[in-house]
Design a protein around this motif. Sequence first.
Motif, PDB file in Angstrom:
ATOM      1  N   HIS A 164     -18.360  -1.366   0.139  1.00 16.00           N
ATOM      2  CA  HIS A 164     -19.475  -0.785   0.872  1.00 16.00           C
ATOM      3  C   HIS A 164     -18.986   0.080   2.030  1.00 16.00           C
ATOM      4  CE1 HIS A 164     -23.477  -0.376   2.611  1.00 16.00           C
ATOM      5  NE2 HIS A 164     -23.003  -0.824   3.765  1.00 16.00           N
ATOM      6  N   TYR A 165     -17.869  -0.339   2.622  1.00 14.07           N
ATOM      7  CA  TYR A 165     -17.303   0.423   3.739  1.00 14.07           C
ATOM      8  C   TYR A 165     -16.244   1.428   3.273  1.00 14.07           C
ATOM      9  CZ  TYR A 165     -19.698  -2.478   7.167  1.00 14.07           C
ATOM     10  OH  TYR A 165     -20.658  -3.094   7.927  1.00 14.07           O
ATOM     11  N   GLY A 166     -16.128   1.591   1.955  1.00 15.98           N
ATOM     12  CA  GLY A 166     -15.196   2.575   1.424  1.00 15.98           C
ATOM     13  C   GLY A 166     -13.748   2.178   1.512  1.00 15.98           C
ATOM     14  N   ILE A 167     -13.501   0.874   1.647  1.00 16.94           N
ATOM     15  CA  ILE A 167     -12.124   0.379   1.721  1.00 16.94           C
ATOM     16  C   ILE A 167     -11.871  -0.447   0.469  1.00 16.94           C
ATOM     17  CG2 ILE A 167     -10.450  -0.980   3.012  1.00 16.94           C
ATOM     18  CD1 ILE A 167     -12.126  -0.504   5.499  1.00 16.94           C
ATOM     19  N   GLY A 168     -11.020   0.049  -0.403  1.00 13.19           N
ATOM     20  CA  GLY A 168     -10.743  -0.672  -1.633  1.00 13.19           C
ATOM     21  C   GLY A 168      -9.897  -1.906  -1.380  1.00 13.19           C
ATOM     22  N   ALA A 169      -9.997  -2.850  -2.316  1.00 15.24           N
ATOM     23  CA  ALA A 169      -9.187  -4.062  -2.218  1.00 15.24           C
ATOM     24  C   ALA A 169      -7.725  -3.724  -2.476  1.00 15.24           C
ATOM     25  CB  ALA A 169      -9.669  -5.098  -3.224  1.00 15.24           C
ATOM     26  N   VAL A 170      -6.842  -4.556  -1.999  1.00 16.56           N
ATOM     27  CA  VAL A 170      -5.413  -4.332  -2.166  1.00 16.56           C
ATOM     28  C   VAL A 170      -5.059  -4.373  -3.652  1.00 16.56           C
ATOM     29  CG1 VAL A 170      -4.847  -6.786  -1.947  1.00 16.56           C
ATOM     30  CG2 VAL A 170      -3.135  -5.072  -1.407  1.00 16.56           C
ATOM     31  N   ASN A 171      -4.167  -3.477  -4.062  1.00 22.78           N
ATOM     32  CA  ASN A 171      -3.754  -3.423  -5.459  1.00 22.78           C
ATOM     33  C   ASN A 171      -2.503  -4.240  -5.736  1.00 22.78           C
ATOM     34  OD1 ASN A 171      -5.766  -1.675  -6.432  1.00 22.78           O
ATOM     35  ND2 ASN A 171      -4.719   0.086  -5.541  1.00 22.78           N
ATOM     36  N   GLY A 172      -1.611  -4.298  -4.778  1.00 22.15           N
ATOM     37  CA  GLY A 172      -0.364  -5.007  -5.019  1.00 22.15           C
ATOM     38  C   GLY A 172       0.359  -5.358  -3.740  1.00 22.15           C
ATOM     39  N   VAL A 173       1.203  -6.362  -3.832  1.00 24.06           N
ATOM     40  CA  VAL A 173       1.968  -6.848  -2.686  1.00 24.06           C
ATOM     41  C   VAL A 173       3.403  -7.068  -3.142  1.00 24.06           C
ATOM     42  CG1 VAL A 173       2.264  -8.708  -1.007  1.00 24.06           C
ATOM     43  CG2 VAL A 173      -0.038  -7.996  -1.677  1.00 24.06           C
ATOM     44  N   LEU A 174       4.340  -6.597  -2.338  1.00 21.98           N
ATOM     45  CA  LEU A 174       5.758  -6.808  -2.626  1.00 21.98           C
ATOM     46  C   LEU A 174       6.344  -7.725  -1.557  1.00 21.98           C
ATOM     47  CD1 LEU A 174       8.229  -6.184  -4.325  1.00 21.98           C
ATOM     48  CD2 LEU A 174       8.605  -4.134  -2.951  1.00 21.98           C
ATOM     49  N   PHE A 175       6.742  -8.917  -1.973  1.00 18.39           N
ATOM     50  CA  PHE A 175       7.407  -9.860  -1.075  1.00 18.39           C
ATOM     51  C   PHE A 175       8.906  -9.547  -1.057  1.00 18.39           C
ATOM     52  CE2 PHE A 175       4.125 -13.450  -1.873  1.00 18.39           C
ATOM     53  CZ  PHE A 175       3.375 -13.010  -0.799  1.00 18.39           C
ATOM     54  N   HIS A 176       9.516  -9.648   0.111  1.00 16.56           N
ATOM     55  CA  HIS A 176      10.966  -9.506   0.189  1.00 16.56           C
ATOM     56  C   HIS A 176      11.506 -10.484   1.221  1.00 16.56           C
ATOM     57  CE1 HIS A 176      10.883  -7.122   4.016  1.00 16.56           C
ATOM     58  NE2 HIS A 176       9.692  -6.776   3.567  1.00 16.56           N
ATOM     59  N   GLY A 177      12.723 -10.913   1.011  1.00 15.70           N
ATOM     60  CA  GLY A 177      13.338 -11.889   1.901  1.00 15.70           C
ATOM     61  C   GLY A 177      14.333 -12.736   1.137  1.00 15.70           C
ATOM     62  N   PRO A 178      15.016 -13.652   1.819  1.00 16.54           N
ATOM     63  CA  PRO A 178      16.068 -14.439   1.180  1.00 16.54           C
ATOM     64  C   PRO A 178      15.535 -15.331   0.071  1.00 16.54           C
ATOM     65  CG  PRO A 178      15.589 -15.256   3.393  1.00 16.54           C
ATOM     66  CD  PRO A 178      14.853 -13.974   3.244  1.00 16.54           C
ATOM     67  N   PRO A 179      16.383 -15.695  -0.879  1.00 14.78           N
ATOM     68  CA  PRO A 179      15.943 -16.549  -1.986  1.00 14.78           C
ATOM     69  C   PRO A 179      15.622 -17.962  -1.502  1.00 14.78           C
ATOM     70  CG  PRO A 179      18.326 -16.251  -2.032  1.00 14.78           C
ATOM     71  CD  PRO A 179      17.804 -15.323  -0.975  1.00 14.78           C
TER      72      PRO A 179
END
Length: 664
Positions: A164-179
Amino acid sequence: MIALFPFAQLGAFDAVVPGSNVFLATVLTFGTIAIAFRTVSWLAATQFDRLLLGVAYVFGVVGFVATGDPALAFAPPAVTLAWLVVGRYTETAGGTAVRRQAPGGDRTDQSRGGDEDDTALDADELNTDPPGHDFSDVGGMADLKETLTDRVIDPLTRRDVYDHYGIGAVNGVLFHGPPGCGKTFVASAVAAETDYNYVEVTPSDITSKYIGEAADNVAAVFEAARENEPCLVFIDEIDAIAGDRSGRMATSEQQMVNQLLTELESQHDSEIVVFAATNYLEDVDDAILRSGRFDERIEVPPPDRQARLEILRLELAEAPVGDNVSLEAVAESTAGYASSDVTLVADVAIRHAIADESPVEQSHLRQAIAEIDTSIPDWLDRYEDHFDEDLGRSSSDQPRQFDDLPGMDELTAAIDRRVLEPVRNADGYERYGVAPVDGTLLYGPPDAGKTSLARSIAAELDRPVVEISPDRFRRESVDEPAERTAEIVEDAREIAPSVLVLDDVDELAPASGGSRATKRVATQLETLLPTLEDDVLVVGTARSVEGVNVDVLHAGAFDERIEVPPPDAATRAAILSDALPAGFLADTVDFDAVADATAGFSLRDVRHLAGRVAREAVRREEPITTDRLVAEAEAVEPTLAGWDGPRMDHLRSSAVPDGIGRRR
């Protein structure tokens, strides 16, 4: 064809039948072409090489029947043997076998029998059930969970509001950091929090030695996701699937990456969100990072003390625990451990308790800690400040007053006299016609304290810090550093009075020029620095004055140039005394002896030594002695051993002309 033998003896037939040499040359020609086609993967996939072999066999049989030359009977099998050897060598060298397409459309393998080595994914066989845990099962990580709630979960669960406010939902997330720090576990918990189905794949699920199959596997994963919308797809170790190969990719790898890009870019109208994980962002193929599917890039660091405490509570929640057990002490003793290490500590302690047929006691936990060491030792330097709080020290990211910088009294006094005093008393200097200080350049070896001093200048002036650095660009995954530089300079101007720190300015604007992007950053600095007013003090850091772009150096922002030398023995001793926990220090510690053993150490080396020894002392509940410190120091390779950097204290700042002649 046997019936042709009598005719072969007829003179009239001899006149029209080619000689055996012609037949043999034809067989060898078609066989050679088939072998050549066998070495080209995409031609081999068409099976045209087999057709050519068949033609060679036809000419060999016809020639043998027509001429009776036995060489024509042996030539086709010899060519076939060579074709097989070349094919086997090609498959072994390339690490890829060719999966043939049978006439009926089913995949068959011409080089193996049965389906025992089948690596093809079937969309219907993938597990898409929601995970059985949510954020309540994630120990600690409050900041991470809050970030994910704001940036991911809320937009996904309230799509109508955001749309409604013209802001689409997030499509993807990339996690990074130590195992081992919870990237996979957190991703699956997000699926539960959003009530999404969940598909998790690893490199072993996707990659294949058969040409074309890896791309098909990628397609199968997203086909399963589409059939189970809404769905969260988690790609673990994405760098192993689409790693940075700098353009050197085999055909099957390129097909796989292209298919992944196609799938990522075709999900805009679907209820599919893609999560991926990697240890290092720079290991991921640039095309994947630029695909627009991983706009959210979130670091998952090792657990801090509170997170380790909550992990221990969760892991021991269903086990009988003794009344006198102090999980807080265990959390302190596991500083530098990955989340999986802390979980393992709890598991091993429970096993020891089972062996003793008793509740889990402190002794069991101490025994487990003694048996298990951190699985991420190579990451500890990167997160040293993250663990400083575990040892009662404050993070070096927070500006500290000069009095809180141990062992730097002479250096801070020089900065106070040459930089801070003219800034504080600008009116007095102007009355005598002396321009106030526009800024300073702190130069010297790496990890000598330049950045800490730059931030401390802001603390002394009680001003906010605005920082431009290559590290910040990397953290923010900046695509256009020159534009970001202009934005940050404007930020410093808007919140003035402020301190603008140009950390590693010799990397931001090197004298050598650097890449095209680096040259644009240098141009921005050269243009913008002279426009700053008196209320923005510029403080730069560099390894050497000569390493800075001359136009930036003379942009009127570095009136004072102060060397920050490697820490001397007194500084190293003061830092060790400050960094080590007093409660574990033996009364007889000889800091002068330890300082001698740390010759060539940078500040980071000294703090790393203190942190490692302190964690070991807390873990073992043993005092810290001189011998222990010296022994650990000898095991560390000094960063600044043999450093002989330029010394320019003899060169007054007035002797270096300001190329722009800026006056403020």
